[in-house]
Design a protein around this motif. Sequence first.
Motif, short mmCIF file in Angstrom:
data_model
loop_
_atom_site.label_atom_id
_atom_site.label_comp_id
_atom_site.label_asym_id
_atom_site.label_seq_id
_atom_site.Cartn_x
_atom_site.Cartn_y
_atom_site.Cartn_z
N THR A 188 -14.16 -26.62 -69.93
CA THR A 188 -13.76 -27.82 -70.34
C THR A 188 -14.34 -28.88 -71.24
O THR A 188 -14.08 -29.51 -72.02
CB THR A 188 -13.02 -28.37 -68.94
N CYS A 208 -11.94 -25.88 -64.94
CA CYS A 208 -10.73 -26.85 -64.43
C CYS A 208 -9.79 -25.73 -64.11
O CYS A 208 -9.28 -25.06 -65.16
CB CYS A 208 -10.62 -27.81 -65.64
N ASN A 254 -11.10 -31.87 -60.77
CA ASN A 254 -11.61 -30.74 -61.64
C ASN A 254 -10.74 -29.55 -61.17
O ASN A 254 -10.77 -28.77 -61.94
CB ASN A 254 -13.06 -30.88 -61.16
N ILE A 308 -14.88 -23.62 -60.05
CA ILE A 308 -14.82 -25.09 -60.26
C ILE A 308 -16.35 -25.61 -60.50
O ILE A 308 -16.71 -26.28 -61.19
CB ILE A 308 -13.89 -25.99 -59.19
N ARG A 327 -9.33 -32.08 -69.52
CA ARG A 327 -8.70 -31.54 -68.36
C ARG A 327 -7.04 -31.93 -68.31
O ARG A 327 -6.59 -30.91 -67.76
CB ARG A 327 -9.52 -32.21 -67.19
#
Length: 205
Positions: free
Chosen positions: A162, A124, A100, A119, A177
């Motif tokens: 994301t 991401c 991530n 995060i 991602r």
Amino acid sequence: MTAKIIIADDHPLFRTGLRQLVQKQAAAHIIEVADFAALMQQAQQDPPPDAMILDLVFPGFDGVASISKLREAYPLCALIVVSMNDAPENVDLIMATGANGFISKAVPPDQMAQAISDILAGQCLVCLESEEEVPQDQIVDISRLSPRQREVLLRLGQGKTTKEIGRELAISPYTARAHISALFKALGVSTRSAAAAIAVQAGLV
């Protein structure tokens, strides 16, 4: 509910520092481990981990191969790599494997803390020592971007997460991602905010 976060690093002082940074950002049950066997032992206990903060080099850990296994075993867990090995090709591979986020150990503590917080909140991102935002008066040429990269850039400019990008483009969050990581490389940036600024400058949003 308190998040379960595992910090895996074989340097006790660095683990302690990370623990302090995380505790400032989130209410969490933090578990420290020094090797991969202990990491897996803790991860397999209920509840499953919400996040793992991983060095790339510690006993039993095999870099991207281990990240791939963790991603498959814990699809909802945020995998955050914190390492000194921040060469671009290494970071790209780690992000494409399913992490991530990647944070260089060379960044200042406050920047690292903010990156971890972002995060954990679902972003991401890649956070490197040589963060350079795009100057306001510099226009970046996006004509070489692929159609998919332009779609991703548009949504970053709109502030989409994301997961939201994946949902709108009918792709998995992991594929989204990977596209974001490739887009960062194509644009020469390493943060969502820098990419979003380019989207605005290019007139996409």
